[in-house]
Design an enzyme around this catalytic site. Sequence first.
Site, PDB file in Angstrom:
ATOM      1  N   GLU A 143       0.843  -1.239   0.166  1.00  0.00           N
ATOM      2  CA  GLU A 143      -0.099   0.112   0.125  1.00  0.00           C
ATOM      3  C   GLU A 143       0.896   1.320  -0.057  1.00  0.00           C
ATOM      4  OE1 GLU A 143      -3.050   2.339   2.926  1.00  0.00           O
ATOM      5  OE2 GLU A 143      -2.056   0.688   3.673  1.00  0.00           O
ATOM      6  N   GLU A 240     -11.270   2.853   6.970  1.00  0.00           N
ATOM      7  CA  GLU A 240     -10.178   3.229   7.744  1.00  0.00           C
ATOM      8  C   GLU A 240      -9.969   4.712   8.072  1.00  0.00           C
ATOM      9  OE1 GLU A 240      -5.515   1.607   8.139  1.00  0.00           O
ATOM     10  OE2 GLU A 240      -6.114   2.740   6.421  1.00  0.00           O
TER      11      GLU A 240
END
Length: 258
Positions: A143, A240
């Site tokens: 990521e 998130e």
Amino acid sequence: MPRFAANLSLMFNELGFLERFAAARAAGFDGVEFLFPYAFEAEQIAGRLQRYQLELALHNFPAGDWAAGERGMTCDPRRVGEFQDTVELALEYALDLGVKRLHCLAGKLPPNVAPERAHTTFVDNLRFAAAALAPHGIDLLIEPINDRDIPGYFLTKSAQAAAIIAEAAAPNLFLQYDIYHMQRMEGDLANTLRERMPLIRHIQLADVPGRHEPGTGEINFPFLFRTLDALGYDGWVGCEYIPLGDTVAGLGWRTALT
């Protein structure tokens, strides 16, 4: 409409971690994710996933001393043995929890290490980890993260991640695309999602600025959600974000923006 997974490291933080599974189910989530499971026995978490009929979308490899600011060690040539130990631990938990995707944090560029050496270490470690996960049908994800929230983070752009995935050439290595981080680093979200979709196996969201609920900032989430539908993305979208207040009170965006 995307499938949303509650991130239990950030959401429902009015409760203890093990209580958040019930809260996520009560709030209508079918899936959850979190940063790390390692402070708990795998059986404790697995029991709650089963009890509340929740799918675990994702968790991370161990990242070193989080409280001290460490954010992974995958690009650190001095910690290869330690990284390999984290692969073993993450895999043990993944098998117990039934998760099929693990995120490997790149880490910060270590002091006195040339970027080229960090790059080579990162690629080699990803190959090692991907090979360990592959027999179990588990995908390895990387990521890009913005370097304003985490100064010095090694992996910061989607193009950089795509190039590393191509170089590593591991069939189970894919991209985790975080809308919040990529808005801060490069913008052009819809076009980038279209371009990178063949590599994407997990998406996360939060609004900019503030990393709060969708609808609290500048990102056009209704447009992005329609884009994901048009692209045929059927994976999880991890929420998130840091709730502005009470988690449940802030969930109205799911109907307002989808």
